[in-house]
Design an enzyme around this catalytic site. Structure first.
Site, mmCIF file in Angstrom:
data_model
loop_
_atom_site.group_PDB
_atom_site.id
_atom_site.type_symbol
_atom_site.label_atom_id
_atom_site.label_comp_id
_atom_site.label_asym_id
_atom_site.label_seq_id
_atom_site.Cartn_x
_atom_site.Cartn_y
_atom_site.Cartn_z
ATOM 1 N N GLY A 215 0.855 -1.207 -0.344
ATOM 2 C CA GLY A 215 0.031 0.005 0.001
ATOM 3 C C GLY A 215 0.564 1.330 -0.431
ATOM 4 O O GLY A 215 0.136 2.501 0.137
ATOM 5 N N GLU A 253 5.051 -6.560 1.702
ATOM 6 C CA GLU A 253 3.972 -6.630 0.558
ATOM 7 C C GLU A 253 4.633 -5.649 -0.345
ATOM 8 O O GLU A 253 2.666 -5.195 -0.630
ATOM 9 C CB GLU A 253 3.224 -7.754 0.396
ATOM 10 C CG GLU A 253 2.824 -8.826 1.387
ATOM 11 C CD GLU A 253 1.770 -9.827 1.297
ATOM 12 O OE1 GLU A 253 0.653 -8.714 1.461
ATOM 13 O OE2 GLU A 253 1.954 -10.629 2.340
ATOM 14 N N CYS A 254 5.162 -5.062 -0.643
ATOM 15 C CA CYS A 254 4.935 -3.740 -1.189
ATOM 16 C C CYS A 254 5.473 -4.314 -4.068
ATOM 17 O O CYS A 254 6.420 -5.213 -3.355
ATOM 18 C CB CYS A 254 6.396 -2.961 -1.772
ATOM 19 S SG CYS A 254 5.681 -2.094 0.265
ATOM 20 N N GLY A 255 4.845 -3.863 -4.161
ATOM 21 C CA GLY A 255 4.296 -3.756 -5.342
ATOM 22 C C GLY A 255 5.265 -2.866 -6.117
ATOM 23 O O GLY A 255 6.831 -2.449 -6.735
ATOM 24 N N ARG A 256 4.285 -2.296 -6.313
ATOM 25 C CA ARG A 256 4.113 -0.395 -6.906
ATOM 26 C C ARG A 256 5.383 0.043 -7.276
ATOM 27 O O ARG A 256 6.671 0.913 -7.265
ATOM 28 C CB ARG A 256 2.933 0.345 -6.797
ATOM 29 C CG ARG A 256 3.318 1.671 -7.726
ATOM 30 C CD ARG A 256 1.704 2.172 -7.021
ATOM 31 N NE ARG A 256 0.494 1.871 -7.059
ATOM 32 C CZ ARG A 256 0.067 1.055 -7.910
ATOM 33 N NH1 ARG A 256 -0.110 1.691 -9.712
ATOM 34 N NH2 ARG A 256 -1.028 0.535 -7.223
ATOM 35 N N CYS A 331 -10.237 1.604 -31.373
ATOM 36 C CA CYS A 331 -11.000 2.164 -31.884
ATOM 37 C C CYS A 331 -11.973 2.585 -30.077
ATOM 38 O O CYS A 331 -13.733 2.180 -30.489
ATOM 39 C CB CYS A 331 -12.073 1.590 -32.598
ATOM 40 S SG CYS A 331 -10.929 1.518 -33.997
ATOM 41 N N TYR A 360 1.768 -2.359 -12.594
ATOM 42 C CA TYR A 360 -0.005 -1.956 -13.555
ATOM 43 C C TYR A 360 0.149 -1.905 -15.017
ATOM 44 O O TYR A 360 -0.333 -1.089 -15.425
ATOM 45 C CB TYR A 360 -1.002 -1.516 -12.536
ATOM 46 C CG TYR A 360 -0.343 -1.859 -10.597
ATOM 47 C CD1 TYR A 360 -0.917 -3.601 -11.076
ATOM 48 C CD2 TYR A 360 0.193 -1.452 -9.960
ATOM 49 C CE1 TYR A 360 -1.018 -4.265 -9.345
ATOM 50 C CE2 TYR A 360 0.353 -2.489 -8.371
ATOM 51 C CZ TYR A 360 -0.085 -3.394 -8.622
ATOM 52 O OH TYR A 360 -0.088 -4.384 -7.827
#
Length: 413
Positions: A215, A253-256, A331, A360
């Site tokens: 987060g 638990e970090c990702g970004r 389109c 992401y």
């Protein structure tokens, strides 16, 4: 015939340096796991594996990718709707812990573990009532599909401590996504301390692991507001001294926060024009490659890289010193990467570089909508070092350019 430029570019040296600084600043007994949902490209996983405590996965597919990198890297398995086959595979491939999100899921884990003659270490993911600081996405404190609401915790604790094949190791608390305030994050962890110590007293538990989730945010405005990791970890060092000594692990638990800055999405301008008073920049690519901006409803920061060469035997239009809206080749009018951004000059043939695209981006995009070609994926330099210590040795990547994804080329007592 030259094809327009369209690629993701990842700086693996920059990623390694950033992740090393992040991990080094954590006080004992805190550990950093990488949340693979942000970006599961193999070269990124190879770069991170020697630096982080392990990987957090949310599907059987992510687990397979983690084990393709190393059969020894520690893995945590989360996600709100695990199947029996995923649970079985997780136990077979020796995940460290499963994060249980309901009483029924505890029964499902117990049934699979008992059938396989295994014991599953489990954390209970709790959806707290809050209130929480403002953030881009709320994972708790509001109706969401995540975790066990506090009112149901007595039943969940009873199931986790009585069902066969399960050992309850502690609790998992992940309440926010993309929080930018270090002070607010510390306040939230203090709330976690009060909650978990209260549950220990109420249920007669003795936790060994508390997972505080991820987060920690990345700001996509220009100029960005940055999460103050140094201030956060200084405050965290003081806070963990108030935690019970039997909490042997405090897991993040970090990702970004780990991978966003290492990636850029680079795409060529195909046309510029005006419609009904709005200036448009049309690029080779769009939200089928890079869905994050439309998913989060923001204008993603970019810069213009001028290209002077112009081969087409036609006038070269340009836009100067005015707001532009950057759109892709799909389109649909929803294919927007940035809106009303003032640029000094932009022309067909120039390149737009979208920054902080390492998390992401490709991972959440609808790649094959309209069947346009996929972008290149360039990793510089290729990961080539062996994994140290407890990790298996990895073969070096053979090329600076990888095939595009999906294409050939201890416990509670």
């Amino acid at each position: 015939m030259r094809e327009p430029v369209c690629r993701y570019v990842y700086d693996l040296d920059g990623l390694a340096a950033h992740a090393s600084r992040v991990v080094a600043a954590l006080p004992w007994p805190c550990r950093m796991f990488y949340a693979m949902k942000a970006n599961s490209a193999k070269p990124l996983l190879q770069t991170l594996a020697p630096l982080v405590a392990g990987f957090e996965v949310a599907s059987g597919g992510e687990l397979a990718k983690a084990r393709a990198v190393s059969d020894a890297v520690p893995v945590l398995f989360g996600g709100p709707a695990k199947t029996e086959s995923e649970i079985a595979e997780a136990l077979r491939l020796r995940v460290e812990r499963l994060h249980a999100e309901s009483v029924l899921e505890l029964h499902r884990i117990s049934a699979v573990a008992t059938r396989l003659g295994r014991t599953a270490d489990v954390l209970l993911r709790v959806n707290l009532a809050g209130p929480f600081p403002a953030a881009t996405i709320a994972m708790a404190g509001a109706p969401t599909q995540f975790g066990i609401e506090e009112a149901a915790l007595p039943e969940a604790v009873r199931a986790a401590t009585e069902l066969p094949g399960i050992r309850l190791a502690g609790f998992h608390l992940h309440s926010l996504s993309n929080n930018l305030s270090a002070g607010a994050h510390l306040e939230m962890l203090e709330l976690y301390r009060r909650k978990v110590t209260g549950w220990e007293a109420a249920f007669g538990l003795h936790c060994e692991v508390v997972n505080v989730g991820g987060g920690i945010g990345v700001d996509y405005t220009d100029p960005p507001e940055r999460f103050d990791w140094a201030a956060f970890t200084r405050g965290l060092a003081a806070l963990v001294r108030t935690f019970p000594e039997h909490w042997r692990e405090i897991d993040f638990e970090c990702g970004r926060f780990l991978v966003a800055a290492c990636g850029s999405y680079v795409t060529e301008v195909l046309d510029v024009k005006r419609n009904h008073g709005t200036a448009y920049v049309l690029v080779r690519g769009g939200t089928h490659h890079f869905r994050l901006p439309v998913s989060w409803q923001h204008s993603h920061p970019f810069s213009v890289r001028p290209v002077d060469e112009w081969r087409l035997q036609a006038p070269r239009p340009e836009l100067r010193a005015e707001p532009v809206t950057v759109v892709g080749e799909l389109c649909t009018p929803k294919d927007v990467l940035a809106r009303d951004v003032v640029v000094e000059r932009v022309r067909p043939g120039d390149l737009l570089v979208f920054h902080q695209a390492g998390a992401y981006g490709w991972e959440i995009s609808h790649h094959d909508f309209l069947s346009h070609p996929h972008p290149e994926h360039v990793f510089t330099p290729p990961p080539s070092w062996p994994l140290a210590g407890r990790l298996a040795r990895l073969p070096p990547a053979g090329s600076r350019r990888e095939p595009e994804p999906g294409r050939s080329a201890s416990h509670v007592r």
